[in-house]
Design a protein around this motif. Structure first.
Motif, PDB file in Angstrom:
ATOM      1  N   ASP A 149     -31.137 -19.866 -18.839  1.00  0.00           N
ATOM      2  CA  ASP A 149     -30.147 -19.146 -19.627  1.00  0.00           C
ATOM      3  C   ASP A 149     -30.193 -18.989 -20.603  1.00  0.00           C
ATOM      4  OD1 ASP A 149     -27.733 -18.090 -20.164  1.00  0.00           O
ATOM      5  OD2 ASP A 149     -26.563 -19.821 -20.079  1.00  0.00           O
ATOM      6  N   ALA A 150     -29.974 -17.543 -21.244  1.00  0.00           N
ATOM      7  CA  ALA A 150     -30.550 -16.396 -22.414  1.00  0.00           C
ATOM      8  C   ALA A 150     -29.751 -17.254 -23.539  1.00  0.00           C
ATOM      9  CB  ALA A 150     -30.807 -15.123 -22.222  1.00  0.00           C
ATOM     10  N   ARG A 151     -28.262 -17.501 -23.038  1.00  0.00           N
ATOM     11  CA  ARG A 151     -27.349 -18.031 -24.304  1.00  0.00           C
ATOM     12  C   ARG A 151     -27.484 -19.475 -24.523  1.00  0.00           C
ATOM     13  NH1 ARG A 151     -25.348 -13.254 -23.574  1.00  0.00           N
ATOM     14  NH2 ARG A 151     -24.982 -12.937 -21.387  1.00  0.00           N
ATOM     15  N   THR A 152     -28.455 -20.403 -24.483  1.00  0.00           N
ATOM     16  CA  THR A 152     -28.764 -21.902 -24.854  1.00  0.00           C
ATOM     17  C   THR A 152     -29.827 -22.127 -24.762  1.00  0.00           C
ATOM     18  OG1 THR A 152     -28.601 -22.952 -22.369  1.00  0.00           O
ATOM     19  CG2 THR A 152     -26.333 -22.487 -23.390  1.00  0.00           C
ATOM     20  N   TRP A 153     -30.442 -22.688 -26.366  1.00  0.00           N
ATOM     21  CA  TRP A 153     -31.843 -22.831 -26.585  1.00  0.00           C
ATOM     22  C   TRP A 153     -31.791 -24.097 -26.650  1.00  0.00           C
ATOM     23  CZ3 TRP A 153     -35.922 -19.664 -24.947  1.00  0.00           C
ATOM     24  CH2 TRP A 153     -36.801 -20.199 -25.439  1.00  0.00           C
TER      25      TRP A 153
ATOM     26  N   ALA B  25     -25.650 -17.454 -31.461  1.00  0.00           N
ATOM     27  CA  ALA B  25     -24.816 -16.553 -31.681  1.00  0.00           C
ATOM     28  C   ALA B  25     -24.914 -15.974 -30.750  1.00  0.00           C
ATOM     29  CB  ALA B  25     -25.234 -16.172 -33.175  1.00  0.00           C
ATOM     30  N   GLY B  26     -25.777 -14.861 -30.442  1.00  0.00           N
ATOM     31  CA  GLY B  26     -25.498 -13.466 -29.592  1.00  0.00           C
ATOM     32  C   GLY B  26     -26.512 -13.388 -29.136  1.00  0.00           C
ATOM     33  N   ILE B  27     -26.530 -12.575 -27.871  1.00  0.00           N
ATOM     34  CA  ILE B  27     -27.961 -11.563 -27.638  1.00  0.00           C
ATOM     35  C   ILE B  27     -27.978 -10.860 -27.464  1.00  0.00           C
ATOM     36  CG2 ILE B  27     -28.100 -11.829 -25.237  1.00  0.00           C
ATOM     37  CD1 ILE B  27     -29.852 -14.225 -25.889  1.00  0.00           C
ATOM     38  N   PHE B  28     -29.512  -9.776 -27.247  1.00  0.00           N
ATOM     39  CA  PHE B  28     -29.709  -8.851 -27.888  1.00  0.00           C
ATOM     40  C   PHE B  28     -30.866  -8.130 -26.219  1.00  0.00           C
ATOM     41  CE2 PHE B  28     -29.109  -8.862 -32.326  1.00  0.00           C
ATOM     42  CZ  PHE B  28     -28.570  -7.577 -32.220  1.00  0.00           C
ATOM     43  N   GLU B  29     -29.922  -7.367 -25.329  1.00  0.00           N
ATOM     44  CA  GLU B  29     -30.159  -7.294 -23.434  1.00  0.00           C
ATOM     45  C   GLU B  29     -30.910  -6.004 -23.814  1.00  0.00           C
ATOM     46  OE1 GLU B  29     -26.943 -10.382 -21.805  1.00  0.00           O
ATOM     47  OE2 GLU B  29     -26.680  -8.453 -21.529  1.00  0.00           O
ATOM     48  N   ILE B  30     -32.109  -5.676 -23.835  1.00  0.00           N
ATOM     49  CA  ILE B  30     -32.324  -4.017 -23.315  1.00  0.00           C
ATOM     50  C   ILE B  30     -32.324  -3.994 -21.879  1.00  0.00           C
ATOM     51  CG2 ILE B  30     -34.835  -2.970 -23.522  1.00  0.00           C
ATOM     52  CD1 ILE B  30     -35.281  -4.281 -25.374  1.00  0.00           C
ATOM     53  N   ALA B  31     -32.416  -2.664 -21.492  1.00  0.00           N
ATOM     54  CA  ALA B  31     -31.659  -2.866 -20.285  1.00  0.00           C
ATOM     55  C   ALA B  31     -32.523  -1.209 -19.984  1.00  0.00           C
ATOM     56  CB  ALA B  31     -30.380  -2.504 -19.959  1.00  0.00           C
ATOM     57  N   GLU B  32     -32.093  -0.886 -18.557  1.00  0.00           N
ATOM     58  CA  GLU B  32     -33.357   0.736 -18.189  1.00  0.00           C
ATOM     59  C   GLU B  32     -31.939   1.334 -17.674  1.00  0.00           C
ATOM     60  OE1 GLU B  32     -36.348   0.780 -15.857  1.00  0.00           O
ATOM     61  OE2 GLU B  32     -36.584   2.929 -15.598  1.00  0.00           O
TER      62      GLU B  32
ATOM     63  N   LYS C 225     -36.443   6.226 -17.305  1.00  0.00           N
ATOM     64  CA  LYS C 225     -36.935   5.831 -17.645  1.00  0.00           C
ATOM     65  C   LYS C 225     -36.330   5.943 -19.604  1.00  0.00           C
ATOM     66  CE  LYS C 225     -40.671   5.051 -15.606  1.00  0.00           C
ATOM     67  NZ  LYS C 225     -41.207   4.004 -15.678  1.00  0.00           N
ATOM     68  N   LYS C 226     -35.132   6.070 -19.361  1.00  0.00           N
ATOM     69  CA  LYS C 226     -34.183   5.505 -20.495  1.00  0.00           C
ATOM     70  C   LYS C 226     -33.562   4.335 -20.852  1.00  0.00           C
ATOM     71  CE  LYS C 226     -34.168   9.957 -22.193  1.00  0.00           C
ATOM     72  NZ  LYS C 226     -34.231  10.741 -23.688  1.00  0.00           N
ATOM     73  N   TYR C 227     -33.564   3.964 -21.985  1.00  0.00           N
ATOM     74  CA  TYR C 227     -33.415   1.991 -22.429  1.00  0.00           C
ATOM     75  C   TYR C 227     -32.215   2.361 -23.263  1.00  0.00           C
ATOM     76  CZ  TYR C 227     -37.535   1.927 -19.917  1.00  0.00           C
ATOM     77  OH  TYR C 227     -38.929   1.886 -19.541  1.00  0.00           O
ATOM     78  N   PHE C 228     -31.648   2.080 -23.403  1.00  0.00           N
ATOM     79  CA  PHE C 228     -30.357   1.061 -23.687  1.00  0.00           C
ATOM     80  C   PHE C 228     -30.378  -0.939 -24.446  1.00  0.00           C
ATOM     81  CE2 PHE C 228     -27.879   0.295 -20.606  1.00  0.00           C
ATOM     82  CZ  PHE C 228     -27.963  -0.445 -20.756  1.00  0.00           C
ATOM     83  N   PHE C 229     -29.603  -1.145 -25.723  1.00  0.00           N
ATOM     84  CA  PHE C 229     -29.553  -2.539 -25.481  1.00  0.00           C
ATOM     85  C   PHE C 229     -28.304  -3.004 -26.085  1.00  0.00           C
ATOM     86  CE2 PHE C 229     -30.122  -1.087 -30.363  1.00  0.00           C
ATOM     87  CZ  PHE C 229     -29.444  -1.401 -31.018  1.00  0.00           C
ATOM     88  N   ARG C 230     -27.847  -3.954 -25.915  1.00  0.00           N
ATOM     89  CA  ARG C 230     -26.250  -4.625 -25.501  1.00  0.00           C
ATOM     90  C   ARG C 230     -26.514  -5.708 -26.684  1.00  0.00           C
ATOM     91  NH1 ARG C 230     -26.208  -3.868 -19.785  1.00  0.00           N
ATOM     92  NH2 ARG C 230     -27.761  -5.304 -19.362  1.00  0.00           N
ATOM     93  N   LEU C 231     -25.927  -5.625 -27.350  1.00  0.00           N
ATOM     94  CA  LEU C 231     -25.464  -7.193 -27.903  1.00  0.00           C
ATOM     95  C   LEU C 231     -23.533  -7.612 -27.305  1.00  0.00           C
ATOM     96  CD1 LEU C 231     -25.477  -9.448 -30.338  1.00  0.00           C
ATOM     97  CD2 LEU C 231     -24.306  -7.844 -31.981  1.00  0.00           C
ATOM     98  N   THR C 232     -24.255  -8.740 -26.650  1.00  0.00           N
ATOM     99  CA  THR C 232     -22.970 -10.077 -25.818  1.00  0.00           C
ATOM    100  C   THR C 232     -23.133 -11.198 -27.003  1.00  0.00           C
ATOM    101  OG1 THR C 232     -25.307 -11.269 -24.303  1.00  0.00           O
ATOM    102  CG2 THR C 232     -24.434  -8.924 -24.041  1.00  0.00           C
ATOM    103  N   ALA C 233     -21.985 -11.814 -26.579  1.00  0.00           N
ATOM    104  CA  ALA C 233     -21.184 -13.128 -27.692  1.00  0.00           C
ATOM    105  C   ALA C 233     -22.003 -14.280 -26.531  1.00  0.00           C
ATOM    106  CB  ALA C 233     -20.204 -12.477 -27.392  1.00  0.00           C
TER     107      ALA C 233
END
Length: 106
Positions: free
Chosen positions: A24-28, A34-41, A45-53
């Motif tokens: 689980d990327a929300r624990t280490w 504190a939060g996680i940046f996720e890159i998605a397609e 061939k376009k990409y975006f990122f989202r910041l999740t709590a």
């Protein structure tokens, strides 16, 4: 000598970096991040990122980028600027920013 920050990548259901991996990327290491940046397609061939709590709530979503490298650069820009950015109230109340980041009324 400082170590370069690790890059989080999902491989086979696990998130891994040069420092290790976790399911689980929300624990280490047993600690909640504190939060996680996720890159998605986004397709085409376009990409975006989202910041999740930590609870999975989406806090921010980026515009589209042409490459993963550009999306990663966008994340770097957000990380560098968010901590020092002023809070400016653009609502009708016309509040002004204070150096502390708090908002003044009037």
């Amino acid at each position: 000598m400082s170590e370069a920050p690790a890059t989080l990548k999902k491989t086979g259901g696990y998130y891994g970096t040069s420092a290790g991996c976790c399911k689980d990327a929300r624990t280490w290491g047993g600690r909640t991040l504190a939060g996680i940046f996720e890159i998605a397609e986004a397709g085409g061939k376009k990409y975006f990122f989202r910041l999740t709590a930590p609870d999975g709530t989406v806090v921010a979503v980026s515009p589209l980028f042409n490459t993963i490298k550009a999306a990663a650069a966008g994340i770097t820009a957000v990380r560098e600027n968010a901590a020092t950015g002023l809070i400016v109230d653009m609502s009708r109340s016309r509040r002004r920013p204070l150096p502390s980041g708090r908002l003044a009324t009037g």
